[in-house]
Design a protein around this motif. Sequence first.
Motif, PDB file in Angstrom:
ATOM      1  N   ALA A 128     -96.312 -23.105  29.305  1.00 21.70           N
ATOM      2  CA  ALA A 128     -96.333 -23.987  28.311  1.00 21.70           C
ATOM      3  C   ALA A 128     -97.037 -25.114  29.075  1.00 21.70           C
ATOM      4  O   ALA A 128     -98.037 -25.917  28.438  1.00 21.70           O
ATOM      5  CB  ALA A 128     -95.067 -24.430  27.856  1.00 21.70           C
ATOM      6  N   ALA A 129     -96.748 -25.456  30.459  1.00 25.49           N
ATOM      7  CA  ALA A 129     -97.427 -26.536  31.072  1.00 25.49           C
ATOM      8  C   ALA A 129     -98.949 -26.419  31.187  1.00 25.49           C
ATOM      9  O   ALA A 129     -99.829 -27.315  31.016  1.00 25.49           O
ATOM     10  CB  ALA A 129     -96.530 -26.807  32.264  1.00 25.49           C
ATOM     11  N   ARG A 130     -99.286 -25.199  31.397  1.00 24.44           N
ATOM     12  CA  ARG A 130    -100.763 -25.024  31.408  1.00 24.44           C
ATOM     13  C   ARG A 130    -101.369 -25.124  30.150  1.00 24.44           C
ATOM     14  O   ARG A 130    -102.486 -25.751  30.386  1.00 24.44           O
ATOM     15  CB  ARG A 130    -100.929 -23.512  32.071  1.00 24.44           C
ATOM     16  CG  ARG A 130    -100.667 -23.139  33.609  1.00 24.44           C
ATOM     17  CD  ARG A 130    -101.130 -21.959  34.026  1.00 24.44           C
ATOM     18  NE  ARG A 130    -100.666 -20.642  33.324  1.00 24.44           N
ATOM     19  CZ  ARG A 130     -99.680 -20.062  33.417  1.00 24.44           C
ATOM     20  NH1 ARG A 130     -98.996 -20.354  34.552  1.00 24.44           N
ATOM     21  NH2 ARG A 130     -99.250 -18.936  32.810  1.00 24.44           N
ATOM     22  N   LEU A 131    -100.879 -24.906  29.364  1.00 18.53           N
ATOM     23  CA  LEU A 131    -101.422 -24.854  27.886  1.00 18.53           C
ATOM     24  C   LEU A 131    -101.442 -26.468  27.474  1.00 18.53           C
ATOM     25  O   LEU A 131    -102.372 -26.795  26.879  1.00 18.53           O
ATOM     26  CB  LEU A 131    -100.603 -24.252  27.042  1.00 18.53           C
ATOM     27  CG  LEU A 131    -100.829 -22.669  26.817  1.00 18.53           C
ATOM     28  CD1 LEU A 131     -99.756 -21.789  25.974  1.00 18.53           C
ATOM     29  CD2 LEU A 131    -101.983 -21.926  26.462  1.00 18.53           C
ATOM     30  N   ALA A 132    -100.383 -27.287  27.929  1.00 18.37           N
ATOM     31  CA  ALA A 132    -100.358 -28.553  27.349  1.00 18.37           C
ATOM     32  C   ALA A 132    -101.495 -29.225  28.305  1.00 18.37           C
ATOM     33  O   ALA A 132    -102.306 -30.205  27.661  1.00 18.37           O
ATOM     34  CB  ALA A 132     -99.049 -29.107  27.639  1.00 18.37           C
ATOM     35  N   ALA A 133    -101.679 -28.849  29.409  1.00 20.25           N
ATOM     36  CA  ALA A 133    -102.579 -29.645  30.337  1.00 20.25           C
ATOM     37  C   ALA A 133    -104.172 -29.456  29.956  1.00 20.25           C
ATOM     38  O   ALA A 133    -104.744 -30.366  30.157  1.00 20.25           O
ATOM     39  CB  ALA A 133    -102.457 -29.184  31.787  1.00 20.25           C
ATOM     40  N   SER A 134    -104.148 -28.117  29.517  1.00 17.23           N
ATOM     41  CA  SER A 134    -105.728 -27.843  29.040  1.00 17.23           C
ATOM     42  C   SER A 134    -105.933 -27.889  27.698  1.00 17.23           C
ATOM     43  O   SER A 134    -107.094 -27.634  27.094  1.00 17.23           O
ATOM     44  CB  SER A 134    -106.046 -26.255  29.386  1.00 17.23           C
ATOM     45  OG  SER A 134    -105.067 -25.275  28.849  1.00 17.23           O
ATOM     46  N   SER A 135    -105.253 -28.550  26.852  1.00 16.68           N
ATOM     47  CA  SER A 135    -105.264 -28.730  25.576  1.00 16.68           C
ATOM     48  C   SER A 135    -106.229 -29.687  24.777  1.00 16.68           C
ATOM     49  O   SER A 135    -106.578 -29.722  23.824  1.00 16.68           O
ATOM     50  CB  SER A 135    -103.890 -28.729  24.790  1.00 16.68           C
ATOM     51  OG  SER A 135    -103.338 -30.173  25.108  1.00 16.68           O
ATOM     52  N   ALA A 136    -106.500 -30.950  25.684  1.00 15.47           N
ATOM     53  CA  ALA A 136    -107.421 -31.700  25.433  1.00 15.47           C
ATOM     54  C   ALA A 136    -106.772 -32.345  24.132  1.00 15.47           C
ATOM     55  O   ALA A 136    -107.217 -33.118  23.448  1.00 15.47           O
ATOM     56  CB  ALA A 136    -108.524 -31.411  25.062  1.00 15.47           C
ATOM     57  N   GLY A 137    -105.395 -32.401  23.813  1.00 11.51           N
ATOM     58  CA  GLY A 137    -104.556 -33.073  22.512  1.00 11.51           C
ATOM     59  C   GLY A 137    -104.849 -32.293  21.409  1.00 11.51           C
ATOM     60  O   GLY A 137    -104.354 -32.581  20.479  1.00 11.51           O
ATOM     61  N   SER A 138    -105.315 -31.019  21.433  1.00 10.98           N
ATOM     62  CA  SER A 138    -105.793 -30.202  20.359  1.00 10.98           C
ATOM     63  C   SER A 138    -104.397 -29.013  20.147  1.00 10.98           C
ATOM     64  O   SER A 138    -104.463 -28.186  20.914  1.00 10.98           O
ATOM     65  CB  SER A 138    -106.968 -29.727  20.369  1.00 10.98           C
ATOM     66  OG  SER A 138    -107.198 -28.767  19.359  1.00 10.98           O
ATOM     67  N   TRP A 139    -103.673 -29.273  18.796  1.00 12.84           N
ATOM     68  CA  TRP A 139    -102.984 -27.997  18.833  1.00 12.84           C
ATOM     69  C   TRP A 139    -103.609 -26.709  18.267  1.00 12.84           C
ATOM     70  O   TRP A 139    -103.134 -25.796  18.400  1.00 12.84           O
ATOM     71  CB  TRP A 139    -101.938 -28.557  17.622  1.00 12.84           C
ATOM     72  CG  TRP A 139    -100.672 -29.047  18.108  1.00 12.84           C
ATOM     73  CD1 TRP A 139    -100.769 -30.611  17.932  1.00 12.84           C
ATOM     74  CD2 TRP A 139     -99.660 -28.911  18.949  1.00 12.84           C
ATOM     75  NE1 TRP A 139     -99.384 -30.873  18.722  1.00 12.84           N
ATOM     76  CE2 TRP A 139     -98.926 -29.820  19.150  1.00 12.84           C
ATOM     77  CE3 TRP A 139     -99.290 -27.666  19.451  1.00 12.84           C
ATOM     78  CZ2 TRP A 139     -97.820 -29.950  19.987  1.00 12.84           C
ATOM     79  CZ3 TRP A 139     -98.080 -27.480  20.170  1.00 12.84           C
ATOM     80  CH2 TRP A 139     -97.445 -28.863  20.370  1.00 12.84           C
TER      81      TRP A 139
END
Length: 200
Positions: free
Chosen positions: A171-182
Amino acid sequence: MTDGYAGLGVSSNPFVADPAPGVATELWLDRPIEPPGEGEIVELIGPRGAGKTSLLLHWQHEFGGPYAHIELGRERWKPPPLGPCVYWDEADRIPSLILRRAVAAIGASGGRAAVGSHRSLRRTLRHPRLKLRSVVLGRIKASDVMRWAETRIAAVAIGPTSDLIITSEHAARLAASSAGSWRQVGDELHKWVARLAADR
């Protein structure tokens, strides 16, 4: 592939993109953002996929009123719909003069509005009879990803549990690489589950 998903304990990939804008009621997760009050405009600012449209449509479902997705081209020159409570999506596409006139009409009626935009429109949205609140979307935390993913997995789980478990590290990796996009988070999780199902 269907058997692969069943082997994971789910009936389908829980992260398939929603077929229409918005989020199904059973998948909606409340956010700590108050809808516009009487005589108030709330502008939701964020990148593509930050959840602006979903929040506008959720408020429309809850409180009623017209919603408009502002299109590019000639359509953007049409005045947005008016009413006691309105929702204008992609409002940064509305020419400033037309937007000011629409805001003035909201101010004259004492109504309320929620607008989604990729950039702040404060200078254009200001009106002496209206309060203006700006909310910046786009910061996704690992805990948000966990809650969002677990809700969608539970919605398609065949039994009380499944083999799809989102770790805090994932989850942390996904959040960090998301650029704010769900949308980005969902796409990555969709590919992750599809790979697991193919391996089964």
